[in-house]
Structure formats: C-alpha cells, structure tokens
Design a protein around this motif. Structure first.
Motif, PDB file in Angstrom:
ATOM      1  N   ASP A   1      -9.900  -5.076  -5.489  1.00 17.65           N
ATOM      2  CA  ASP A   1      -8.860  -4.057  -5.315  1.00 17.65           C
ATOM      3  C   ASP A   1      -7.478  -4.614  -4.973  1.00 17.65           C
ATOM      4  N   GLY A   2      -6.992  -5.552  -5.761  1.00 15.72           N
ATOM      5  CA  GLY A   2      -5.714  -6.183  -5.471  1.00 15.72           C
ATOM      6  C   GLY A   2      -4.484  -5.484  -5.989  1.00 15.72           C
ATOM      7  N   TYR A   3      -4.637  -4.352  -6.686  1.00 16.33           N
ATOM      8  CA  TYR A   3      -3.463  -3.667  -7.234  1.00 16.33           C
ATOM      9  C   TYR A   3      -2.570  -3.092  -6.132  1.00 16.33           C
ATOM     10  N   PRO A   4      -1.242  -3.080  -6.363  1.00 17.78           N
ATOM     11  CA  PRO A   4      -0.317  -2.536  -5.356  1.00 17.78           C
ATOM     12  C   PRO A   4      -0.616  -1.095  -4.952  1.00 17.78           C
ATOM     13  N   SER A   5      -1.079  -0.261  -5.884  1.00 20.65           N
ATOM     14  CA  SER A   5      -1.330   1.152  -5.563  1.00 20.65           C
ATOM     15  C   SER A   5      -2.390   1.320  -4.486  1.00 20.65           C
ATOM     16  N   GLY A   6      -3.285   0.376  -4.336  1.00 20.28           N
ATOM     17  CA  GLY A   6      -4.305   0.441  -3.295  1.00 20.28           C
ATOM     18  C   GLY A   6      -4.025  -0.474  -2.124  1.00 20.28           C
ATOM     19  N   ARG A   7      -3.550  -1.683  -2.408  1.00 19.13           N
ATOM     20  CA  ARG A   7      -3.339  -2.682  -1.365  1.00 19.13           C
ATOM     21  C   ARG A   7      -2.162  -2.339  -0.445  1.00 19.13           C
ATOM     22  N   LEU A   8      -1.020  -1.937  -1.021  1.00 20.22           N
ATOM     23  CA  LEU A   8       0.169  -1.683  -0.197  1.00 20.22           C
ATOM     24  C   LEU A   8      -0.014  -0.544   0.806  1.00 20.22           C
ATOM     25  N   PRO A   9      -0.560   0.613   0.412  1.00 20.20           N
ATOM     26  CA  PRO A   9      -0.753   1.665   1.418  1.00 20.20           C
ATOM     27  C   PRO A   9      -1.636   1.204   2.583  1.00 20.20           C
ATOM     28  N   LEU A  10      -2.677   0.445   2.279  1.00 23.30           N
ATOM     29  CA  LEU A  10      -3.580  -0.058   3.321  1.00 23.30           C
ATOM     30  C   LEU A  10      -2.845  -1.018   4.259  1.00 23.30           C
ATOM     31  N   LEU A  11      -2.083  -1.957   3.694  1.00 26.39           N
ATOM     32  CA  LEU A  11      -1.358  -2.926   4.528  1.00 26.39           C
ATOM     33  C   LEU A  11      -0.248  -2.254   5.347  1.00 26.39           C
ATOM     34  N   LEU A  12       0.482  -1.336   4.731  1.00 24.02           N
ATOM     35  CA  LEU A  12       1.548  -0.641   5.466  1.00 24.02           C
ATOM     36  C   LEU A  12       0.986   0.168   6.632  1.00 24.02           C
ATOM     37  N   ALA A  13      -0.075   0.911   6.378  1.00 22.41           N
ATOM     38  CA  ALA A  13      -0.686   1.721   7.446  1.00 22.41           C
ATOM     39  C   ALA A  13      -1.277   0.828   8.528  1.00 22.41           C
ATOM     40  N   ALA A  14      -1.893  -0.294   8.143  1.00 22.58           N
ATOM     41  CA  ALA A  14      -2.458  -1.224   9.138  1.00 22.58           C
ATOM     42  C   ALA A  14      -1.354  -1.763  10.036  1.00 22.58           C
ATOM     43  N   TYR A  15      -0.251  -2.172   9.449  1.00 25.42           N
ATOM     44  CA  TYR A  15       0.882  -2.693  10.218  1.00 25.42           C
ATOM     45  C   TYR A  15       1.434  -1.633  11.172  1.00 25.42           C
ATOM     46  N   GLN A  16       1.617  -0.428  10.673  1.00 30.69           N
ATOM     47  CA  GLN A  16       2.242   0.632  11.458  1.00 30.69           C
ATOM     48  C   GLN A  16       1.335   1.172  12.562  1.00 30.69           C
ATOM     49  N   HIS A  17       0.029   1.108  12.385  1.00 31.20           N
ATOM     50  CA  HIS A  17      -0.883   1.746  13.346  1.00 31.20           C
ATOM     51  C   HIS A  17      -1.789   0.736  14.052  1.00 31.20           C
ATOM     52  N   ARG A  18      -2.714   0.130  13.349  1.00 33.78           N
ATOM     53  CA  ARG A  18      -3.670  -0.767  14.008  1.00 33.78           C
ATOM     54  C   ARG A  18      -2.986  -1.952  14.686  1.00 33.78           C
ATOM     55  N   PHE A  19      -1.986  -2.544  14.026  1.00 33.71           N
ATOM     56  CA  PHE A  19      -1.348  -3.738  14.566  1.00 33.71           C
ATOM     57  C   PHE A  19      -0.027  -3.439  15.277  1.00 33.71           C
ATOM     58  N   ALA A  20       0.307  -2.170  15.465  1.00 27.68           N
ATOM     59  CA  ALA A  20       1.464  -1.723  16.247  1.00 27.68           C
ATOM     60  C   ALA A  20       2.739  -2.515  15.935  1.00 27.68           C
TER      61      ALA A  20
END
Length: 190
Positions: free
Chosen positions: A23-42
């Motif tokens: 699942d390396g496409y931007p449509s799936g990878r970017l939302p996951l990374l952005l949300a992880a940065y903003q929430h899980r990793f504060a």
C-alpha cells in the motif's frame, strides 16, 4: 498486490529509511502518516521517525491503523471505513543461503525498484515518485488527512504543487433549539 515504498528521514546527501511492502500509493500512505503525526505522535517528527524507521527489525510488511491511535473516531472511520488492523513487520523472509535476514536500509542509491518514497522532514512529508524524479514536493504536516491525493507518479514533481484536492466538506450538526428560559417555562405551565 504490493506497491513497494520507503519511509525515510533526510540526510545530507538524500535520505535513509526502511522498506514498506504494501500500500505505498500516496492516496493511502499520506493520510495515514499525516494523521499519525498529528495525533499519535503529537507533532513530534523525531518520535515518529524513530518508531517507523529505527524500531523495525528488517522491514515493514504493512503499516496499520495502530498509527491512528489517539485520532478522533470520525477521522479513523473516514480513513479506514471503520476497519482496524495492526502494523506488521516482515517476518517471513527466507534467504537463499539460509542465513538470518538482514535489515533492509533504503537510500537514494538503492531505491530504484520502489514506486514511492516518503521522507519525513521537519516541515512535512516529501513525496518522491521513484518512477519520475529523485526528489518531490513536500506535503505540509498541517494538511488535513482527509485530503484526496493523486496516485499519478508524473504529478509528484519537484517545484510543482502537491497533486491533491480538498477534503470533502462536512456538514455542521444542526443547531439544537435554545433551552427555554425559566420565565418561558413557568408561563407555559400556567
């Protein structure tokens, strides 16, 4: 089917990171990374980099919804359809000589067999279409994870805008009627 990518941190000469199989496409990878940065990793890019790059033994098979821990339930549902799955490390690698598998370190020198690279900079995620360019535009960390990103490799070029469309608008909840004042309530009971 897999779409190989890497998650990396910048270096003086390019980047160094770890392989991710699915699942390396931007449509799936970017939302996951952005949300992880903003929430899980504060908003801590270094903590996120350590987790995604340094703490994996060999490589990632896939990144899961555990990266969305701490995100609002509505966002998790929007990104995953309400499904949950864990991140999984590759643990089924067999080497031709029977020796233990070694960690797969990806750099700009050995990334040509991959489709996408995601370099975690302090300002955002550099998205590299490894079919089209050796560098790419940076998606700001404050980008809404619900944004729709293009998967066309030839649109992710340095100096060009990020190929994305705004997230769909959410309708505000209907306003609840204001509670009746004590004078109105007592007049209604007469």
């Amino acid at each position: 089917m897999s779409t190989g990518s890497c998650i990396a941190r910048p270096t003086e000469t390019g980047y160094t990171g770890i392989y991710v199989h699915f699942d390396g496409y931007p449509s799936g990878r970017l939302p996951l990374l952005l949300a992880a940065y903003q929430h899980r990793f504060a908003h801590d890019v270094e903590a996120m980099s350590v987790h995604l790059i340094d703490q994996v033994a060999i490589a990632w098979d896939e990144l899961g919804t555990d990266l969305l821990d701490g995100a609002p339930k509505s966002l998790v549902k929007r990104l995953t359809g309400g499904q949950r799955w864990p991140s999984r490390e590759m643990d089924d690698i067999i080497t031709s000589d029977g020796s233990p598998p070694e960690r797969v370190v990806i750099t700009e020198v050995n990334s040509s067999s991959l489709s996408w690279g995601y370099v975690l900079h302090p300002a955002g995620i550099e998205v590299i279409s490894l079919y089209a360019a050796d560098r790419g535009p940076i998606v700001d960390w404050n980008t809404d994870p619900r944004t729709r990103f293009s998967d066309s490799p030839y649109l992710w070029l340095p100096g060009h805008p990020v190929p994305a469309s705004r997230p769909p608008r959410t309708r505000p909840a209907p306003a609840a009627p204001a509670p009746a004042s004590p004078a109105t309530r007592s007049a209604a009971h007469r």
